[in-house]
Motif scaffolding. Sequence first.
Motif, mmCIF file in Angstrom:
data_model
loop_
_atom_site.group_PDB
_atom_site.id
_atom_site.type_symbol
_atom_site.label_atom_id
_atom_site.label_comp_id
_atom_site.label_asym_id
_atom_site.label_seq_id
_atom_site.Cartn_x
_atom_site.Cartn_y
_atom_site.Cartn_z
ATOM 1 N N SER A 1 -2.000 -6.082 1.108
ATOM 2 C CA SER A 1 -1.667 -5.703 2.480
ATOM 3 C C SER A 1 -0.876 -6.841 3.110
ATOM 4 C CB SER A 1 -2.935 -5.450 3.307
ATOM 5 O OG SER A 1 -3.658 -4.345 2.822
ATOM 6 N N VAL B 1 1.387 -3.440 7.244
ATOM 7 C CA VAL B 1 0.691 -3.139 8.500
ATOM 8 C C VAL B 1 1.376 -3.894 9.636
ATOM 9 C CG1 VAL B 1 -1.501 -3.193 9.733
ATOM 10 C CG2 VAL B 1 -1.473 -2.863 7.243
ATOM 11 N N GLY C 1 -4.846 -6.522 13.183
ATOM 12 C CA GLY C 1 -4.463 -6.092 11.839
ATOM 13 C C GLY C 1 -5.485 -6.463 10.783
ATOM 14 N N PHE D 1 -6.701 -3.599 7.853
ATOM 15 C CA PHE D 1 -5.973 -3.477 6.591
ATOM 16 C C PHE D 1 -6.880 -2.930 5.500
ATOM 17 C CE2 PHE D 1 -7.900 -7.655 5.960
ATOM 18 C CZ PHE D 1 -8.116 -7.719 4.593
#
Length: 246
Positions: free
Chosen positions: A4, A37, A79, A83
């Motif tokens: 991610s 992301v 975030g 993720f």
Amino acid sequence: MKLSIVLPAYNEEGSIEETLRTLYAKLQEEQIDHEIVVVNDNSKDNTLGLLTTIQETIPTLVVHTNQGPNGFGYAIRYGLERFQGDCVAIMMSDLSDDPADLVAFYRKMVAENLDCVFGSRFIRGGATYDYPKHKYLINRFANTLIRLLLGMSYNDSTNAFKLYKKTTIQGLKPFLSAHFNLTIELPLKAIIRGFSYGVLPNSWRNRKAGESNLKIKEMGSRYLFILLYVIIEKYLSRNDYLKREA
């Protein structure tokens, strides 16, 4: 291992599309399972509109909007709570970080089963391009101070661009930083808590569009707060926060 990438974005309409398309193309070329992301930090320009359009051609792009509280650290933390990968990199939305460096970080983590991979712009193989001189001087002073106070060799704690396993992120909580001081909170906690890490050279380029949200005068006391916290934890916590093996 799924990768991610968390990118905070505040008023990045001039950079975000090139950043995402360059990043996605590199990860596709390397055949790395991933998600990108982007946390729109309540932008006032057309960043969110661009992200919605880009999603139509980048299927691995996930977009969140952080309604508040806002700030660089809050956006990254938003975030980091959402993720889905096995590891997560923090990168900038202004194309200052090189996707090729991200691939190298990821390969090193997988090959050596590391908890973290950090970059340094200031070791052999690292590079900076169009780095403002006053920021460079402040950067080198701050990193030297951190190294001396914590007794470590790593020399680029202030760069946000780093890679962590998901289990490492869990082991670094709770997060304290709301702003750019999160860039030192994460690696310094990882180091003093005993998480394994490797260091690779990486490059950095100054943004081509927009303006930096880092305000040095406002950040000084916040960086110092985190540094003092980490020093207190290192020397007074009696190892209460060290990494625990499963």
